[in-house]
Motif scaffolding. Structure first.
Motif, short mmCIF file in Angstrom:
data_model
loop_
_atom_site.label_atom_id
_atom_site.label_comp_id
_atom_site.label_asym_id
_atom_site.label_seq_id
_atom_site.Cartn_x
_atom_site.Cartn_y
_atom_site.Cartn_z
N VAL A 201 31.69 -8.21 4.26
CA VAL A 201 33.40 -8.72 4.53
C VAL A 201 33.42 -10.07 4.88
CG1 VAL A 201 35.48 -8.45 5.80
CG2 VAL A 201 34.11 -6.50 5.23
N ALA A 202 32.52 -10.56 5.77
CA ALA A 202 32.34 -12.02 6.11
C ALA A 202 32.16 -12.88 4.62
CB ALA A 202 31.37 -12.29 7.01
N THR A 203 31.52 -12.51 3.78
CA THR A 203 31.24 -13.31 2.52
C THR A 203 32.54 -13.58 1.98
OG1 THR A 203 30.71 -11.56 1.02
CG2 THR A 203 28.97 -12.29 2.33
N VAL A 204 33.60 -12.93 1.99
CA VAL A 204 34.91 -13.00 1.13
C VAL A 204 35.29 -14.39 1.68
CG1 VAL A 204 37.22 -12.31 0.83
CG2 VAL A 204 35.41 -10.42 1.05
N PRO A 205 35.63 -14.50 2.75
CA PRO A 205 36.24 -16.07 3.12
C PRO A 205 35.30 -17.20 2.87
CG PRO A 205 35.58 -15.03 5.25
CD PRO A 205 35.68 -13.78 4.13
N VAL A 206 34.25 -16.93 2.93
CA VAL A 206 33.39 -18.18 2.36
C VAL A 206 33.43 -18.26 0.91
CG1 VAL A 206 30.71 -18.62 2.17
CG2 VAL A 206 31.47 -17.52 4.23
N ALA A 207 33.22 -17.13 0.11
CA ALA A 207 33.59 -17.27 -1.49
C ALA A 207 34.88 -17.86 -1.63
CB ALA A 207 33.67 -15.95 -2.16
N VAL A 208 35.95 -17.50 -0.94
CA VAL A 208 37.44 -18.12 -1.21
C VAL A 208 37.17 -19.75 -0.88
CG1 VAL A 208 39.50 -18.34 -0.43
CG2 VAL A 208 38.48 -15.94 -0.71
N MET A 209 36.69 -20.17 0.38
CA MET A 209 36.64 -21.14 0.48
C MET A 209 35.89 -22.24 -0.43
SD MET A 209 38.60 -22.27 2.89
CE MET A 209 38.00 -24.01 2.71
N VAL A 210 34.73 -21.58 -0.98
CA VAL A 210 33.74 -22.44 -2.07
C VAL A 210 34.62 -22.65 -3.35
CG1 VAL A 210 32.01 -22.20 -3.54
CG2 VAL A 210 31.67 -21.56 -1.00
N VAL A 211 35.46 -21.63 -3.64
CA VAL A 211 36.25 -21.77 -4.92
C VAL A 211 37.49 -22.87 -4.55
CG1 VAL A 211 37.99 -20.62 -6.22
CG2 VAL A 211 35.86 -19.42 -5.69
N TYR A 212 37.94 -22.82 -3.30
CA TYR A 212 38.87 -23.86 -2.99
C TYR A 212 38.30 -25.23 -3.09
CZ TYR A 212 42.79 -25.97 -0.57
OH TYR A 212 43.95 -26.59 -0.27
N LEU A 213 37.09 -25.41 -2.35
CA LEU A 213 36.42 -26.77 -2.36
C LEU A 213 36.22 -27.15 -3.74
CD1 LEU A 213 34.42 -26.24 0.88
CD2 LEU A 213 36.42 -27.70 0.40
N LEU A 214 35.64 -26.43 -4.60
CA LEU A 214 35.43 -26.82 -5.77
C LEU A 214 36.61 -27.23 -6.67
CD1 LEU A 214 32.91 -23.90 -7.04
CD2 LEU A 214 32.32 -26.49 -6.41
N ALA A 215 37.74 -26.54 -6.46
CA ALA A 215 39.23 -26.90 -6.95
C ALA A 215 39.53 -28.25 -6.69
CB ALA A 215 39.98 -25.88 -6.75
N VAL A 216 39.53 -28.51 -5.16
CA VAL A 216 40.11 -29.82 -4.95
C VAL A 216 39.00 -30.87 -4.66
CG1 VAL A 216 41.56 -28.36 -3.53
CG2 VAL A 216 39.25 -29.19 -2.27
N ARG A 217 37.69 -30.87 -4.99
CA ARG A 217 36.66 -31.85 -5.05
C ARG A 217 37.29 -33.06 -6.04
NH1 ARG A 217 32.63 -31.90 -8.79
NH2 ARG A 217 32.70 -30.18 -10.45
N ARG A 218 38.00 -32.80 -6.95
CA ARG A 218 38.19 -33.92 -8.09
C ARG A 218 39.42 -34.95 -7.41
NH1 ARG A 218 35.48 -33.95 -12.63
NH2 ARG A 218 34.58 -31.90 -13.31
N THR A 219 40.17 -34.26 -6.37
CA THR A 219 41.42 -34.97 -5.66
C THR A 219 40.94 -36.03 -4.91
OG1 THR A 219 41.54 -33.59 -3.87
CG2 THR A 219 42.67 -32.90 -5.79
N GLY A 220 39.67 -36.30 -4.53
CA GLY A 220 39.38 -37.35 -3.26
C GLY A 220 39.39 -36.74 -2.10
#
Length: 307
Positions: free
Chosen positions: A283-302
Motif C-alpha cells: 500500500v505504501a508504494t501507491v503514494p510513492v508511485a503517484v508522486m513519481v508520476v507527478y514529479l515527472l509531469a511537472v519537471r518541465r515547468t522549472g
C-alpha cells in the motif's frame, strides 16, 4: 646528539612528509575539480543511497512478501498477491482515489489563499511589513503538528466554536469528514505554498508590471501574461509540498475525518493492528508511485529549480 634531539628530528621529518603529502593531494584536487566535487559529495551521497534509497528498496522488496496466516510471521517468498488485492478490491481503489482528490483539493485551496498573500508580501508591503509577515507565516510551523490538528478537532466538533459562530445565522459547521480533513490539511500546509510563491514573485521585476500598465494592459491581462507565467513554476513547487504531504497524511484524517480513510490509515492499520507488514509495504508504494508520476509531469515547468 641526545635521544631527545633525535626524537625531535624524527618527528619533524615525519611532519614534513605529512605536510608534503597534503600539498600533493591538495594540488591534485585543485587541478581536478570533478574529483574534488566527488570527494565533497561522497558522504551525503552515501547517506542518501544507504538511508533513503536503501529503505525504499527494502520497502519494495517487502511488498512482494507475504504473511503466514497462522503465526503472523513474514514469509520471504516472492508473490504478487498484495498488489493483486490492491487492484481487485474496490475498497482500496476508493481509498486511493479519495486520498488523491483530497490532496488535489488541499493544493487548490492553498493556491487560492496563498497567491494573493504572497503577491501582497512581494509587491505591495513595505520591507518592514514584509519581514513581519514572513515571520507571522512561519510561526505556525514552530507549533507541534498534533497541537494544531487537535485545535481543529475542537473547532470542528459538533457544538464547537464554529457552530457557535454560525448558529445565529441558522447554519452549522461541517463536522468531521472529508471537508474537515481538507480544511485542516489546507491550514497545516499553507506556509509551504506561500513561501515558494513569495520567493518566485520577488524575482518578478517591478518594471515589467509598470510596462504592462503603460501599454494599456488591464489588471487581469497583466496577471495572465506577466505575473502568472513568472509565478507558475513557484506555484508548482509549492504544490509538490502540499500534494505529497496531504497524500501521505494519516493523523489528521484520524482526528477530523470521521469514518473516512486515506492511504496512510491503511498502512498504519496493517502495521499496528493487523500486523501484515508486506501488505502495508504494498500500500505504501501507491503514494510513492503517484508522486513519481507527478514529479515527472511537472519537471518541465522549472518547478524543481524553485524548491
Amino acid at each position: 646528539m641526545t635521544l631527545a634531539d633525535q626524537a625531535t628530528g624524527t618527528t619533524g621529518a615525519r611532519g614534513g612528509r605529512v605536510a608534503a603529502a597534503r600539498r600533493r593531494v591538495a594540488g591534485q584536487l585543485h587541478r581536478r575539480p570533478r574529483v574534488r566535487l566527488s570527494v565533497l559529495l561522497s558522504a551525503p551521497l552515501l547517506w542518501l543511497v544507504v538511508a533513503y534509497l536503501g529503505s525504499l528498496a527494502a520497502l519494495f522488496a517487502a511488498a512482494f512478501w507475504t504473511t503466514n496466516v497462522f503465526t503472523g510471521d513474514v514469509v520471504k517468498t516472492y508473490t504478487t498477491q498484495n498488489f493483486h488485492d490492491l487492484l481487485t478490491m474496490g475498497v482500496y481503489r476508493t481509498i486511493t482515489l479519495r486520498s488523491v482528490l483530497i490532496a488535489v483539493a488541499v493544493t487548490v485551496v492553498d493556491v487560492v489563499i496563498a497567491f494573493p498573500m504572497a503577491f501582497y508580501m512581494a509587491k505591495v508591503a513595505s520591507p518592514r511589513a514584509r519581514r513581519r509577515l514572513v515571520i507571522a507565516i512561519m510561526t505556525p510551523l514552530w507549533a507541534g503538528y498534533l497541537v494544531k490538528a487537535y485545535a481543529w478537532r475542537v473547532l470542528l466538533a459538533t457544538g464547537g466554536p464554529i457552530d457557535w459562530v454560525l448558529d445565529p445565522f441558522g447554519l452549522h459547521g461541517p463536522g468531521y469528514g472529508v471537508p474537515a480533513t481538507v480544511m485542516t490539511l489546507s491550514y497545516l500546509w499553507l506556509p509551504y505554498m506561500i513561501l515558494p510563491i513569495y520567493a518566485g514573485l520577488e524575482r518578478l521585476p517591478d518594471s515589467l508590471l509598470d510596462a504592462a500598465g503603460d501599454l494599456g494592459a488591464r489588471s487581469f491581462r497583466t496577471f495572465r501574461t506577466v505575473v502568472w507565467p513568472t509565478a507558475f513554476p513557484a506555484v508548482v513547487a509549492g504544490s509538490i509540498f502540499t500534494f505529497s504531504l496531504s497524500l501521505g497524511d494519516y493523523i489528521t484524517v484520524k482526528l477530523v475525518g470521521g469514518k473516512s480513510q486515506m492511504i496512510g490509515n491503511v498502512v498504519y492499520d496493517n502495521v499496528g493492528v493487523a500486523g501484515n507488514l508486506p501488505f502495508a509495504a504494498a500500500v505504501a508504494t501507491v503514494p510513492v508511485a503517484v508522486m513519481v508520476v507527478y514529479l515527472l509531469a511537472v519537471r518541465r515547468t522549472g518547478a524543481l529549480e524553485n524548491l
